[in-house]
Design a protein around this motif. Structure first.
Motif, PDB file in Angstrom:
ATOM      1  N   ARG A  12      22.875  40.570  38.463  1.00 45.20           N
ATOM      2  CA  ARG A  12      23.911  41.508  38.044  1.00 45.20           C
ATOM      3  C   ARG A  12      24.677  42.012  39.265  1.00 45.20           C
ATOM      4  NH1 ARG A  12      25.074  46.091  34.641  1.00 45.20           N
ATOM      5  NH2 ARG A  12      24.324  47.559  36.191  1.00 45.20           N
ATOM      6  N   LEU A  13      23.955  42.100  40.376  1.00 43.44           N
ATOM      7  CA  LEU A  13      24.579  42.594  41.607  1.00 43.44           C
ATOM      8  C   LEU A  13      25.756  41.709  42.019  1.00 43.44           C
ATOM      9  CD1 LEU A  13      24.460  44.617  43.996  1.00 43.44           C
ATOM     10  CD2 LEU A  13      22.914  43.026  45.142  1.00 43.44           C
ATOM     11  N   ALA A  14      25.557  40.391  41.900  1.00 42.32           N
ATOM     12  CA  ALA A  14      26.625  39.460  42.281  1.00 42.32           C
ATOM     13  C   ALA A  14      27.871  39.711  41.445  1.00 42.32           C
ATOM     14  CB  ALA A  14      26.134  38.026  42.112  1.00 42.32           C
ATOM     15  N   LEU A  16      28.703  42.513  39.862  1.00 42.44           N
ATOM     16  CA  LEU A  16      29.282  43.813  40.178  1.00 42.44           C
ATOM     17  C   LEU A  16      30.088  43.778  41.473  1.00 42.44           C
ATOM     18  CD1 LEU A  16      26.238  46.099  39.312  1.00 42.44           C
ATOM     19  CD2 LEU A  16      28.402  45.988  38.087  1.00 42.44           C
ATOM     20  N   LEU A  17      29.554  43.070  42.449  1.00 47.43           N
ATOM     21  CA  LEU A  17      30.255  43.010  43.744  1.00 47.43           C
ATOM     22  C   LEU A  17      31.618  42.346  43.618  1.00 47.43           C
ATOM     23  CD1 LEU A  17      27.360  42.036  46.198  1.00 47.43           C
ATOM     24  CD2 LEU A  17      28.472  44.235  45.997  1.00 47.43           C
ATOM     25  N   GLN A  19      33.647  42.700  41.113  1.00 45.31           N
ATOM     26  CA  GLN A  19      34.578  43.475  40.284  1.00 45.31           C
ATOM     27  C   GLN A  19      35.811  43.880  41.104  1.00 45.31           C
ATOM     28  OE1 GLN A  19      32.332  46.753  38.660  1.00 45.31           O
ATOM     29  NE2 GLN A  19      31.850  45.630  36.808  1.00 45.31           N
ATOM     30  N   PRO A  20      36.937  44.059  40.430  1.00 48.22           N
ATOM     31  CA  PRO A  20      38.153  44.462  41.156  1.00 48.22           C
ATOM     32  C   PRO A  20      37.947  45.819  41.840  1.00 48.22           C
ATOM     33  CG  PRO A  20      38.660  43.872  38.884  1.00 48.22           C
ATOM     34  CD  PRO A  20      37.177  43.876  39.001  1.00 48.22           C
ATOM     35  N   GLY A  21      38.747  46.058  42.856  1.00 48.24           N
ATOM     36  CA  GLY A  21      38.624  47.309  43.606  1.00 48.24           C
ATOM     37  C   GLY A  21      37.676  47.114  44.761  1.00 48.24           C
ATOM     38  N   GLY A  22      36.991  48.151  45.116  1.00 49.13           N
ATOM     39  CA  GLY A  22      36.028  48.050  46.197  1.00 49.13           C
ATOM     40  C   GLY A  22      36.663  48.176  47.562  1.00 49.13           C
ATOM     41  N   LYS A  23      35.947  47.681  48.545  1.00 50.29           N
ATOM     42  CA  LYS A  23      36.397  47.841  49.924  1.00 50.29           C
ATOM     43  C   LYS A  23      36.346  46.496  50.643  1.00 50.29           C
ATOM     44  CE  LYS A  23      34.804  52.519  50.858  1.00 50.29           C
ATOM     45  NZ  LYS A  23      34.177  53.368  51.849  1.00 50.29           N
TER      46      LYS A  23
END
Lengths: 157, 200
Positions: A12-14, A16-17, A19-23
């Motif tokens: 699930r982590l892969a 989530l990482l 997903q749009p947005g983030g840094k």
């Protein structure tokens, strides 16, 4: 015959990482370093408290060298590794690691050398001083000295 | 695995549910600060194995960071429990174990407890991020047998054990067969390696 099961779980982590947005990696690392900078002073203060506790445990170890006192000292010294680097005192981490190695070796060998432990704790106090940061040559000499002490104790066993 | 620290590639840790199990206020604060810097928002913190087991039994996490020693508690024992006996919701969760010094007597236990990585302290943001991204990207299969339960630790495939022909249909033989066509000439090799200009 023993059985081996191999499963291929989906991470699930892969997901989530991605997903749009983030840094961006560079921004995240810069933000993390900036956040760690805020901890430099609290970490230095925590180190002073820890050094006080280490001194008390050293006195107990010197009075009764053995596994119980060595273990207590080992755990307290181990706890400062990482805190010192965040306090911008990375050389203290090296000295603490060296003392952990020594105490672990003593514990396994069942042989105790109070002098070698005292020298390490004195080095921790020296490396805590801000002046030590500037004196690069003396810091290297201290760390080399600790290495020699450790090697000598182990070689003479 | 080296991370390009100048990379502008993005990742999003905002919605990842992270469990941090660590003792010592400063050690915990260091982890929280680093993860917050990465953009993590959903972090739960515990400092005792009993509390960690309780929360791992109820809540699904996307990442677990656990200290190798937790005061009088044991992070290795916790991960072993997680891989073998925990409810299935977190059995395969990526786990990074953090260690400042691993005693000789515990090195083997730490290696075999089922973590994805053991990260040595002092922690740096680069190393933590590198490990998180790697764990997510690689999606290691999980191996479970009597002596080990955890992510597959084999990183290199050298074929079946020497002296055996292997047990799988796709096992390659360790023996290299005879050439079936002539070797390439030096000119052919050079032609492969030399860059050529092409018309746009």
């Amino acid at each position: 015959m023993s059985s081996v099961t191999i499963t291929f779980p989906k991470s699930r982590l892969a997901k989530l990482l991605r997903q749009p947005g983030g840094k961006s990696v560079s921004a995240a690392l810069a933000d993390a370093e900036a956040a760690l900078d805020l901890l430099a002073i609290p970490c230095a203060e925590a180190l002073d408290v820890s050094l006080g506790a280490i001194d008390r445990l050293l006195a107990e170890f010197a009075a009764a060298p053995g596994a119980p006192t060595a273990n207590a000292l080992y755990l307290d010294v181990k706890a400062i590794i990482g805190v010192a680097t965040t306090a911008r005192l990375p050389d203290m981490d090296h000295a603490a690691f060296s003392l952990c190695e020594l105490l672990d070796w003593m514990n396994n060998a069942g042989k105790w050398d109070v002098g070698a432990v005292v020298v390490h704790v004195q080095a921790l106090h020296y490396l805590r001083q801000p002046a030590a940061l500037a004196a690069d040559t003396s810091v290297r000499a201290v760390l080399m000295g600790l290495k020699r002490v450790r090697e000598k104790i182990i070689a003479n066993a | 695995m080296a991370l390009d620290v100048e990379s502008r590639a993005k990742f999003n840790l905002k919605n990842a549910s992270i469990l941090i199990i660590e003792t010592g206020n400063m050690a915990m604060d260091i982890l929280v600060q680093v993860l917050s810097g990465f953009g993590a928002k959903d972090m739960q913190k515990v400092d005792k194995v009993v509390n960690a087991k309780a929360i791992l039994s109820k809540v699904v996490f996307d990442l677990v960071l656990v200290g190798e020693t937790l005061g009088s508690d044991d992070g290795i024992e916790l991960v072993t429990w997680l891989r073998r006996d925990a409810p299935s919701n977190n059995k395969y969760v990526p786990v990074l174990m953090l260690s400042s010094h691993t005693a000789q007597s515990r090195v083997r236990l730490a290696r075999d407890c089922g973590t994805h990585f053991i990260v040595a302290k002092p922690l740096t943001p680069v190393v933590i991020l590198e490990r998180i991204l790697w764990v997510a990207r690689e999606e290691r299969p999980f191996v479970s047998c009597s002596s080990y339960a955890g992510p597959d630790r084999r990183f290199k495939f050298d074929g079946p054990p020497e002296g055996s022909s292997g047990r799988r249909a796709d096992d390659l033989s360790a023996k290299i067969g005879d050439a079936v066509m002539p070797n390439m000439s030096q000119d052919q090799i050079d032609a492969l390696l030399n860059a050529k200009k092409v018309n746009p």
